[in-house]
Design a protein around this motif. Structure first.
Motif, PDB file in Angstrom:
ATOM      1  N   UNK A 292      52.625  32.731  35.828  1.00  0.00           N
ATOM      2  CA  UNK A 292      51.721  33.936  35.525  1.00  0.00           C
ATOM      3  C   UNK A 292      52.382  35.314  35.529  1.00  0.00           C
ATOM      4  N   UNK A 293      53.266  35.461  36.925  1.00  0.00           N
ATOM      5  CA  UNK A 293      53.974  36.438  37.021  1.00  0.00           C
ATOM      6  C   UNK A 293      54.962  36.692  36.104  1.00  0.00           C
ATOM      7  N   UNK A 294      55.786  35.626  35.737  1.00  0.00           N
ATOM      8  CA  UNK A 294      56.726  36.015  34.746  1.00  0.00           C
ATOM      9  C   UNK A 294      56.183  36.481  33.421  1.00  0.00           C
TER      10      UNK A 294
ATOM     11  N   UNK B 243      47.000  31.361  40.029  1.00  0.00           N
ATOM     12  CA  UNK B 243      47.475  32.467  38.954  1.00  0.00           C
ATOM     13  C   UNK B 243      46.967  33.719  38.725  1.00  0.00           C
ATOM     14  N   UNK B 244      45.708  33.921  39.141  1.00  0.00           N
ATOM     15  CA  UNK B 244      45.090  35.478  39.181  1.00  0.00           C
ATOM     16  C   UNK B 244      45.691  36.154  40.102  1.00  0.00           C
TER      17      UNK B 244
ATOM     18  N   UNK C  44      37.030  34.598  36.182  1.00  0.00           N
ATOM     19  CA  UNK C  44      36.184  35.255  37.263  1.00  0.00           C
ATOM     20  C   UNK C  44      37.002  35.492  38.623  1.00  0.00           C
ATOM     21  N   UNK C  45      38.092  34.506  39.009  1.00  0.00           N
ATOM     22  CA  UNK C  45      38.850  34.837  40.039  1.00  0.00           C
ATOM     23  C   UNK C  45      39.677  36.237  39.873  1.00  0.00           C
ATOM     24  N   UNK C  46      40.087  36.564  38.637  1.00  0.00           N
ATOM     25  CA  UNK C  46      40.871  37.550  38.558  1.00  0.00           C
ATOM     26  C   UNK C  46      39.842  38.949  38.128  1.00  0.00           C
ATOM     27  N   UNK C  47      38.703  38.773  37.508  1.00  0.00           N
ATOM     28  CA  UNK C  47      37.585  39.835  37.169  1.00  0.00           C
ATOM     29  C   UNK C  47      36.637  40.143  37.926  1.00  0.00           C
ATOM     30  N   UNK C  48      36.426  39.106  38.865  1.00  0.00           N
ATOM     31  CA  UNK C  48      35.221  38.941  39.500  1.00  0.00           C
ATOM     32  C   UNK C  48      33.937  38.894  38.976  1.00  0.00           C
TER      33      UNK C  48
END
Lengths: 311, 311
Positions: free
Chosen positions: B68-70, B104-105, B146-150
């Protein structure tokens, strides 16, 4: 209590692409009128029906409007009252625009209005659904509820009438075209597979949710992306001559989405703004006319009022 | 640009009874931490992973956080940058709480934070979903978003990431119980029939719509009536020992609804108020414990923040 009232209940578009049996909206267009008047004796009698070509039963217990009226009088503890009903069918049968639902909605509205509205419309809904059930066989409110209540109605579950009015974005308009071809409700039901694939079900669920979110957020583009029926429309399209051409015409004219109204043959498009709805409606009409199929066009905002007292 | 950042991404509950593959929410509970720091050379290197028992690949292209970072660095035109990642798994694998999604998030959040947030979180979502995809095989955002954005995230369609934050009623709380039993994701998928009946699909669609309306209207009773999974839960319940007892315990304790979190084995309940969530959670935990299954309980409001910078 009034001596006589005249009420109107509008045509409706059920299913709305992604809410098979659980979604519907009312339009400003044709509808049914019912006159109710106090009479001697007790019980409901239908004195006349116009506009039905003699097809509808005059016996109140067999008639959708009459049956709905009788049930509401029972619910109100007024079965002893004598009521005469005149029914004026002012919309086509078998059009997919909720003709029997409009009669049932008008039936309960007439009784409620005659008695000076002793209950909110919502509390008369069950009786109206029972009225349509005798025409249709199924207890579902996707036409009856919007015809009675107005607006865009979402039904979580028909059992128990878990019914909710959805917000109506200001510019939302409908174009509805009724082509003069006939589809038997039985055929429209028989053509449906009793099963669906899990991915189709997920997609349909996503689209229903997207439509609800789009209505709450007045997000017209989301409404448009959500108006994609992957389950029912692909199976029923064959019953409507040139459906894919009609649909393409609506979308090319700028409609947000286009699908079959109820069991058909009417086709509806939802649009942002009256102008787009006019254009899309004319394009749909033209697509039917080039196949030599005469048709009627109704363009309107969402009807927010539902059944109403005329006089 | 920062020299080093530490970020956190929370555990999530996907599916939420009626939104298989299209609904999820974040909880205040366990999660993953990723430390990103600028380094010599170019490209992403994972220097250490803790808490994984040696199970996760150190090769960045094979690791969900690394991949994901790449992808995000590529999207930002920064592939030439040298970045070292430390990954701290602080939540269990295979729990049904979105472990790989949290990684990933956290992976995209770490890169975004390292570069002083050049893009809104939403614009990094695609890369995070790609990261989870290498663990999971499928491109779906019901845990990652949801993990990323809440918040509570509804996904009309995973393709194109048609993703929407739903309103969160003030008193809504979740109780999540993770029983220490293992379910292979493959088994959880294999147990599902590829088809469903049309009535089940209509019911599920109605319940998804009901849940969305309930969230918009803060109608807790409607939320409760809507949290009924008639398709997935009946097929997967067998994989969780004593599921029906656990669910009954939650409902008897006053939970609005209870179902399987993601592919399980975790079970969640949604409740009105923290107190009910505590009581329902304790009852669910007790129901597992009486079967000699140890389990962890997390009680929290919906996590509105999602992935965040710790330092």
């Amino acid at each position: 209590m009034n001596k006589e009232v005249r009420v109107f209940a509008p045509a409706t578009v059920a299913n709305v692409a992604v809410g098979f049996d659980i979604l519907g909206f009312a339009i400003d267009g044709p509808g049914d009128e019912v006159v109710a008047r106090l009479a001697e004796g007790s019980g409901v009698r239908i004195t006349s029906i116009s506009g039905d070509g003699g097809k509808l039963p005059l016996k109140a217990e067999k008639n959708t409007a009459g049956f709905a009226a009788i049930r509401l009088l029972e619910q109100l503890g007024k079965s002893g009252l004598g009521v005469e009903l005149e029914i004026h069918k002012k919309m086509p049968f078998g059009s997919g625009l909720g003709s029997s639902a409009a009669s049932a909605a008008a039936g309960v509205m007439a009784i409620n209005a005659l008695l000076d509205m002793p209950v909110p419309k919502m509390e008369s809904l069950h009786c109206a659904v029972l009225g349509e059930q005798i025409a249709d066989g199924a207890y579902h409110a996707d036409n009856v509820a919007p015809s009675l209540l107005g607006g865009i109605i979402f039904i979580r579950a028909n059992e128990g009438l878990d019914v909710h009015s959805l917000p109506i974005p200001d510019e939302l308009h409908a174009a509805v075209v009724y082509p003069h071809v006939s589809i038997l409700t039985k055929d429209a039901r028989d053509v449906l597979s009793p099963t669906t694939t899990l991915p189709q079900c997920i997609q349909q669920t996503g689209n229903l949710g997207g439509l609800v979110v789009g209505l709450y957020e007045s997000d017209y583009e989301l409404i448009g992306r959500s108006l994609q029926d992957v389950i029912i429309e692909p199976q029923r399209a064959q019953l409507i001559p040139g459906f894919s051409t009609v649909k393409s015409a609506a979308l090319e004219a700028g409609a947000l989405g286009c699908s079959i109204s109820g069991a058909g043959p009417s086709v509806f498009a939802l649009c942002k703004g009256r102008e787009v709805a006019q254009t899309a409606g004319a394009a749909m009409q033209q697509a039917f006319l080039t196949q030599d199929i005469p048709c009627d066009l109704f363009v309107s905002p969402i009807n927010k009022e539902g059944a109403k007292i005329l006089a």
